[in-house]
Design an enzyme around this catalytic site. Structure first.
Site, PDB file in Angstrom:
ATOM      1  N   HIS A 160      -0.030   0.511  13.923  1.00  0.00           N
ATOM      2  CA  HIS A 160       0.479   1.558  13.010  1.00  0.00           C
ATOM      3  C   HIS A 160      -0.652   2.498  12.576  1.00  0.00           C
ATOM      4  CE1 HIS A 160       4.551   0.006  12.151  1.00  0.00           C
ATOM      5  NE2 HIS A 160       4.001  -1.146  12.503  1.00  0.00           N
ATOM      6  N   GLU A 199      -0.480   5.109  11.073  1.00  0.00           N
ATOM      7  CA  GLU A 199      -0.144   5.807   9.813  1.00  0.00           C
ATOM      8  C   GLU A 199      -0.444   4.932   8.601  1.00  0.00           C
ATOM      9  OE1 GLU A 199       1.816   4.176  11.664  1.00  0.00           O
ATOM     10  OE2 GLU A 199       3.516   3.322  10.574  1.00  0.00           O
ATOM     11  N   CYS A 231       4.614   1.561  17.372  1.00  0.00           N
ATOM     12  CA  CYS A 231       5.236   0.241  17.223  1.00  0.00           C
ATOM     13  C   CYS A 231       6.699   0.270  17.687  1.00  0.00           C
ATOM     14  CB  CYS A 231       5.043  -0.274  15.809  1.00  0.00           C
ATOM     15  SG  CYS A 231       5.179  -2.060  15.731  1.00  0.00           S
TER      16      CYS A 231
HETATM   17  N1  GLN Z   1       9.082  -5.706  16.280  1.00  0.00           N
HETATM   18  C1  GLN Z   1       9.692  -4.502  15.857  1.00  0.00           C
HETATM   19  C2  GLN Z   1      10.667  -3.999  16.893  1.00  0.00           C
HETATM   20  O1  GLN Z   1      10.546  -4.304  18.045  1.00  0.00           O
HETATM   21  C3  GLN Z   1       8.656  -3.424  15.640  1.00  0.00           C
HETATM   22  C4  GLN Z   1       7.875  -3.711  14.418  1.00  0.00           C
HETATM   23  C5  GLN Z   1       7.229  -2.529  13.823  1.00  0.00           C
HETATM   24  O2  GLN Z   1       7.557  -1.377  14.096  1.00  0.00           O
HETATM   25  N2  GLN Z   1       6.305  -2.801  12.933  1.00  0.00           N
HETATM   26  O3  GLN Z   1      11.544  -3.273  16.545  1.00  0.00           O
END
Ligand code: GLN
Length: 198
Positions: free
Chosen positions: A174, A176, A79
Site C-alpha cells: 500500500h 498510500e 493491493c
Molecule cells: N486480500 C485482499 C483481496 O484480495 C486485498 C487486501 C488489500 O487490499 N489490503 O481483495
C-alpha cells in the site's frame, strides 16, 4: 492539469487522495462511467477485490475501464486493485472472480502474505527510487509476471511486489499508507502527468 481519478467504490480511497493532493494533483473520485471523462490516470485502491469487482460491475464501470486500459490509459492498482488488474487470479479461499479487468499479464495469488494479523512493513528497494520505500503489506497478494512484457520494479524474498506492464502498474503493498509519495510520483512522472523533479 487534468485530474487523476481514484476509483471510489470501496477501500483505501481517502489515503490515495491525500497523497495525490500532496503531489499537487487535482483528484476526481470515480463512481460512474461519466466520471471517467477528463482524467489523465486512474488509481484502483486496496480493499476487498471481490467487493470492488462486484461494485464495478453494478456501476457498469468494468467495460469502459477495460477499454481504457487496453488503449494505453495509465492505471495503477494497489493491493486489491492489483488483483483486479491481473489476468489470472489464484483463488485459494474464494470462487473465481468473474468480470474482473484482467488487463495485465500477471497471476495474482491472493492473500499470499497471510491474514490481517500477519500484516507487516518491509523497507524495499524500488527501481527508479534512490531511497528505500516503506512497503506496508496487508493481506497482500504475490504478483507473478506471465510474460516478458512485465517488468519487476521491486521484490521481497518471496517474489515480486511492484510490477509494470506499459501503462499498467501493480503493487502488492500500500504506497498510500506512508507519508512518502515517491511511488505515486514515479507512476505519474512515467506517464508525463507530473514533471520530473530532476
Ligand atoms: N486480500 C485482499 C483481496 O484480495 C486485498 C487486501 C488489500 O487490499 N489490503 O481483495
Amino acid at each position: 492539469m487534468p485530474a487523476v481519478g481514484v476509483l471510489a467504490l470501496q477501500g483505501g480511497v481517502a489515503e490515495h487522495i491525500s497523497i495525490l493532493m500532496k503531489l499537487g494533483c487535482f483528484v476526481k473520485e470515480i463512481r460512474t462511467p461519466d466520471d471517467l471523462k477528463s482524467i489523465s490516470a486512474l488509481i484502483l485502491p486496496g480493499g476487498e477485490s471481490t467487493t470492488i469487482i462486484s461494485l464495478m460491475n453494478r456501476w457498469e464501470l468494468t467495460r469502459p475501464l477495460k477499454e481504457m486500459g487496453e488503449a494505453g490509459f495509465p492505471i495503477f492498482g494497489t493491493c486489491a486493485g492489483a488483483v483486479i488488474l491481473s489476468k489470472e487470479i489464484d483463488e485459494k479461499e474464494h470462487e473465481v472472480s468473474q468480470n474482473s479487468l484482467g488487463l495485465a499479464d500477471v497471476r495474482a495469488v491472493r492473500n499470499y502474505f497471510g491474514r490481517q494479523t500477519s500484516s507487516f512493513v518491509e523497507n524495499i528497494n524500488v527501481a527508479g527510487l534512490a531511497e528505500l520505500f516503506k512497503g506496508v503489506f496487508i493481506r497482500a497478494p504475490l504478483l507473478l509476471p506471465l510474460s516478458d512484457e512485465v517488468s519487476v520494479l521491486s521484490r521481497v524474498k518471496d517474489g515480486p511486489v511492484l510490477l509494470r506492464q506499459g501503462n499498467l502498474w501493480l503493487s502488492s503493498f500500500h504506497p498510500e499508507l506512508t507519508p512518502d509519495s515517491s511511488i505515486h510520483r514515479l507512476f505519474l512522472e512515467s506517464h508525463g502527468i507530473l514533471k520530473g523533479s530532476g
